[in-house]
Design an enzyme around this catalytic site. Structure first.
Site, PDB file in Angstrom:
ATOM      1  N   ARG A  55      26.384  -3.979  24.592  1.00 30.00           N
ATOM      2  CA  ARG A  55      25.243  -3.578  23.760  1.00 30.00           C
ATOM      3  C   ARG A  55      23.996  -3.360  24.618  1.00 30.00           C
ATOM      4  O   ARG A  55      23.113  -2.590  24.287  1.00 30.00           O
ATOM      5  CB  ARG A  55      24.965  -4.597  22.646  1.00 30.00           C
ATOM      6  N   TYR A 108      14.467  17.543  10.748  1.00 31.31           N
ATOM      7  CA  TYR A 108      15.809  17.154  10.320  1.00 31.31           C
ATOM      8  C   TYR A 108      15.685  16.216   9.103  1.00 31.31           C
ATOM      9  O   TYR A 108      14.838  15.322   9.089  1.00 31.31           O
ATOM     10  CB  TYR A 108      16.498  16.449  11.493  1.00 31.31           C
ATOM     11  N   ASP A 180      11.784  16.254  19.253  1.00 33.15           N
ATOM     12  CA  ASP A 180      13.226  16.273  19.039  1.00 33.15           C
ATOM     13  C   ASP A 180      13.706  17.639  19.545  1.00 33.15           C
ATOM     14  O   ASP A 180      13.463  18.665  18.911  1.00 33.15           O
ATOM     15  CB  ASP A 180      13.517  16.080  17.544  1.00 33.15           C
ATOM     16  N   LYS A 205      25.238  17.220  18.851  1.00 30.14           N
ATOM     17  CA  LYS A 205      25.222  18.653  18.562  1.00 30.14           C
ATOM     18  C   LYS A 205      25.558  19.465  19.808  1.00 30.14           C
ATOM     19  O   LYS A 205      26.643  19.339  20.332  1.00 30.14           O
ATOM     20  CB  LYS A 205      23.866  19.038  17.962  1.00 30.14           C
TER      21      LYS A 205
END
Ligand SMILES: *Cc1c(COP(=O)(O)O)cnc(C)c1O
Length: 395
Positions: A55, A108, A180, A205
């Site tokens: 993590r 988005y 972004d 993406k």
């Protein structure tokens, strides 16, 4: 009970090899065994390199992060479990109760929800404003504004932000500018060279490119901000899967080729769509009829990217007919895959808006967005020509 042979539960040592693998190894280990407490201290205090618990970081994430760093001109960027995890890391890592965010009004969808539903619960207010107009962004600022978040090319109407104006404003007022860069990618625009302080990606993406890995990336220019984001991301558990990182690294190897091909295809398809009967409107940033063509030419080096939007006559019935006729083009609410996909904002990304709100944004029932892939351009044009002819028979 015999004790003369090792338990199968004990791990088998990794075989020695004097030669090294050419391909990045996939390392799914969640835990790393240290040589001693002193050795672990050395690692946590930065005197020795090493991992402890996945993590907090793992090799496949770091290999991928250094690759995207190089593409963006960043240092020390962080890979997280999704694009939304990257947005979360920025918001929760850098903001506190009482802060205010100004954001583009066509972000988005889930980023919008973060700003409208999640941050207000933490006492962080957000105002949405039109990022094609730096004056509108300026008007939305308050003395509490700590961060501006924009996308350079909006979804799905492909408007291009006034990046120069907004970057100048952010610098002047001492406000962080986060971009972004998912749609534009570092091949389209390296945002640190245009005044951004923070860059965010949905690696899911175009960067990974094969719709089989979900990841995000975030880099801040200031190392102190990057450390703050990293610490919060580890605490919130925004960590990525090693396998997804491994897949995305593999995808990145062909990214430049894919981006160039998909952009060239998109430009050709946009021009072809504009001449097809039944098509009322085509949106592509470098076309002469696009409202932001000059900005696209300046910012994106004359390339419009891989996204094209268009509108046909005939409302929902024609939209249903088009999707049915375009058999080989998946109707799927994603983007950036190697294969062309088609999405319909009114029934997916923008279904939460009223019909009037969608009309105001220029998204009717006949409005589609194409994420153009790397197929042969002539094949794509022929498929769209046939599907649109089937959907708009009288045109
Ligand atoms: C998809 C997307 C996101 C979210 O990324 P996930 O990997 O799906 O969490 C954020 N911003 C933009 C522009 C996107 O297209």
């Amino acid at each position: 009970m015999t004790t003369d042979r090792p338990s199968p539960v004990r791990r088998t040592p990794w075989p020695e090899s004097a030669s090294r693998p050419v391909v990045t190894p996939l390392q799914p280990s969640v835990v790393y065994a240290a040589a001693s407490p002193d050795a672990l201290d050395a690692q946590y205090e930065g005197r020795a390199e090493g991992y402890a618990y996945a993590r907090e970081g793992h090799p496949n994430a770091d290999v991928l992060a250094r690759k995207i760093d190089a593409m963006e001109g960043a240092e020390g960027g962080l890979i997280v479990g999704s694009g939304m995890a990257a947005v979360t890391g920025v918001m929760f890592g850098l903001l506190k109760t009482g802060d205010h965010v100004v954001a583009g009004n066509q972000l988005y969808g889930r980023s919008m929800r973060m700003l409208r539903a999640e941050l207000p619960r933490m006492g962080i207010a957000a105002t949405l404003a039109d990022p094609t107009d730096a004056g509108a962004i300026a008007a939305a600022l308050t003395p509490q504004t700590r961060l501006i978040l924009i996308e350079v090319v909006s979804n799905p109407t492909l408007r291009v932000s006034d990046l120069a104006g907004i970057a100048a404003l952010a610098r002047e007022r001492g406000i962080l500018l986060a971009i972004d860069n998912t749609f534009t990618t570092p091949r389209g625009l390296r945002v640190f060279e245009h005044g951004a302080d923070i860059v965010i990606h949905s690696v899911t993406k175009l960067l990974a490119g094969h719709s089989d890995a979900m990841l995000g990336y975030v880099a801040a220019r200031d190392p102190a901000l990057q450390e703050a984001i990293r610490g919060t991301a580890i605490t919130l558990g925004l960590s990525p899967s090693p396998f997804d990182c491994w897949l995305a690294e593999r995808g990145l190897h062909s990214f430049d080729l894919r981006y160039d091909r998909a952009s060239a295809n998109a430009a050709a398809l946009a021009d072809a769509l504009a001449g097809m009967p039944g098509v009322m409107r085509v949106l592509y940033p470098t076309r002469p009829d696009h409202p932001d063509r000059d900005r696209a030419a300046a910012l994106l080096d004359g390339r419009g990217g891989n996204m094209v939007s268009f509108e046909i006559a005939g409302g929902r019935a024609a939209a249903n007919a088009l999707v049915a006729a375009a058999q080989h083009i998946p109707f799927a609410p994603t983007l950036g895959d190697i294969g062309t996909t088609l999405s319909h904002p009114a029934s997916s990304s923008h279904r939460g808006l009223s019909a009037d709100e969608r009309e105001a944004l220029g998204m009717s029932e006949g409005f589609f967005r194409i994420s153009v892939g790397i197929e042969d351009a002539d094949l794509l044009i022929a498929e769209f020509r046939a599907a649109i002819a089937a959907a708009c028979p009288g045109a």
